[in-house]
Design a protein around this motif. Structure first.
Motif, mmCIF file in Angstrom:
data_model
loop_
_atom_site.group_PDB
_atom_site.id
_atom_site.type_symbol
_atom_site.label_atom_id
_atom_site.label_comp_id
_atom_site.label_asym_id
_atom_site.label_seq_id
_atom_site.Cartn_x
_atom_site.Cartn_y
_atom_site.Cartn_z
ATOM 1 N N ARG A 146 0.831 -1.208 0.000
ATOM 2 C CA ARG A 146 0.000 0.000 0.000
ATOM 3 C C ARG A 146 0.866 1.259 0.000
ATOM 4 O O ARG A 146 0.555 2.235 -0.687
ATOM 5 N N VAL A 147 1.938 1.258 0.759
ATOM 6 C CA VAL A 147 2.843 2.418 0.799
ATOM 7 C C VAL A 147 3.454 2.627 -0.582
ATOM 8 O O VAL A 147 3.546 3.764 -1.073
ATOM 9 N N MET A 148 3.864 1.550 -1.235
ATOM 10 C CA MET A 148 4.461 1.674 -2.574
ATOM 11 C C MET A 148 3.444 2.196 -3.585
ATOM 12 O O MET A 148 3.784 2.991 -4.450
ATOM 13 N N GLN A 149 2.197 1.760 -3.475
ATOM 14 C CA GLN A 149 1.172 2.262 -4.381
ATOM 15 C C GLN A 149 0.937 3.760 -4.163
ATOM 16 O O GLN A 149 0.744 4.499 -5.123
ATOM 17 N N HIS A 150 0.938 4.202 -2.931
ATOM 18 C CA HIS A 150 0.729 5.619 -2.642
ATOM 19 C C HIS A 150 1.902 6.483 -3.093
ATOM 20 O O HIS A 150 1.722 7.670 -3.367
ATOM 21 N N THR A 151 3.091 5.917 -3.174
ATOM 22 C CA THR A 151 4.241 6.684 -3.647
ATOM 23 C C THR A 151 4.366 6.650 -5.160
ATOM 24 O O THR A 151 5.234 7.308 -5.715
ATOM 25 N N GLY A 152 3.511 5.873 -5.827
ATOM 26 C CA GLY A 152 3.523 5.848 -7.286
ATOM 27 C C GLY A 152 4.296 4.695 -7.888
ATOM 28 O O GLY A 152 4.445 4.610 -9.102
ATOM 29 N N ILE A 153 4.805 3.807 -7.091
ATOM 30 C CA ILE A 153 5.533 2.646 -7.614
ATOM 31 C C ILE A 153 4.550 1.497 -7.730
ATOM 32 O O ILE A 153 3.979 1.040 -6.748
ATOM 33 N N ASP A 154 4.344 1.026 -8.964
ATOM 34 C CA ASP A 154 3.402 -0.064 -9.209
ATOM 35 C C ASP A 154 4.192 -1.346 -9.424
ATOM 36 O O ASP A 154 4.838 -1.537 -10.435
ATOM 37 N N LEU A 155 4.132 -2.253 -8.455
ATOM 38 C CA LEU A 155 4.876 -3.497 -8.557
ATOM 39 C C LEU A 155 4.050 -4.617 -9.194
ATOM 40 O O LEU A 155 4.590 -5.679 -9.483
ATOM 41 N N SER A 156 2.777 -4.382 -9.453
ATOM 42 C CA SER A 156 1.937 -5.446 -10.013
ATOM 43 C C SER A 156 2.163 -5.613 -11.516
ATOM 44 O O SER A 156 1.938 -6.694 -12.058
ATOM 45 N N SER A 157 2.623 -4.589 -12.222
ATOM 46 C CA SER A 157 2.824 -4.692 -13.666
ATOM 47 C C SER A 157 4.306 -4.851 -14.016
ATOM 48 O O SER A 157 4.735 -4.440 -15.067
ATOM 49 N N ARG A 158 5.049 -5.451 -13.134
ATOM 50 C CA ARG A 158 6.469 -5.657 -13.360
ATOM 51 C C ARG A 158 6.692 -6.752 -14.373
ATOM 52 O O ARG A 158 6.077 -7.815 -14.303
ATOM 53 N N LYS A 159 7.576 -6.523 -15.335
ATOM 54 C CA LYS A 159 7.887 -7.525 -16.345
ATOM 55 C C LYS A 159 9.176 -8.221 -15.943
ATOM 56 O O LYS A 159 10.203 -7.595 -15.697
ATOM 57 N N ILE A 160 9.105 -9.557 -15.828
ATOM 58 C CA ILE A 160 10.277 -10.331 -15.454
ATOM 59 C C ILE A 160 10.913 -10.883 -16.729
ATOM 60 O O ILE A 160 10.249 -11.576 -17.507
#
Length: 99
Positions: free
Chosen positions: A82-96
């Motif tokens: 939640r903290v990362m989402q509020h800071t603008g970092i989206d980890l759900s669309s990360r491409k591996i």
């Protein structure tokens, strides 16, 4: 010359460390060593429960420890997500990308 001096110094430190450990370990063997939690000074009910559990049923205490550690890890992960989402970092669309 510096390598030889360093080698002598390192050897002296190793021998000193070994002798110190050997002197400390020279005591007699400990027999019938019992480790218990001191419950005389605990005022909190939950802490007393876990201390008594540690003293009486170590298996149930270990199960509680595993469950609570996993739960705290999940909670911390959720909060940090939640903290990362509020800071603008989206980890759900990360491409591996694997090579």
């Amino acid at each position: 010359m510096k390598k030889r001096t360093f080698g002598i110094f390192a050897t002296a430190v190793a021998i000193h460390s070994f002798l110190a450990k050997a002197a400390i370990a020279g005591g007699g063997a400990a027999n019938d060593l019992v480790v218990v939690a001191d419950t005389r000074v605990i005022s909190s009910d939950i802490l007393r429960y876990f201390a008594d559990l540690y003293n009486t049923n170590i298996l149930l205490f270990a199960i509680w420890a595993v469950v609570l550690t996993a739960a705290m890890g999940c909670i911390l992960g959720f909060i940090m997500d939640r903290v990362m989402q509020h800071t603008g970092i989206d980890l759900s669309s990360r491409k591996i990308v694997e090579h």
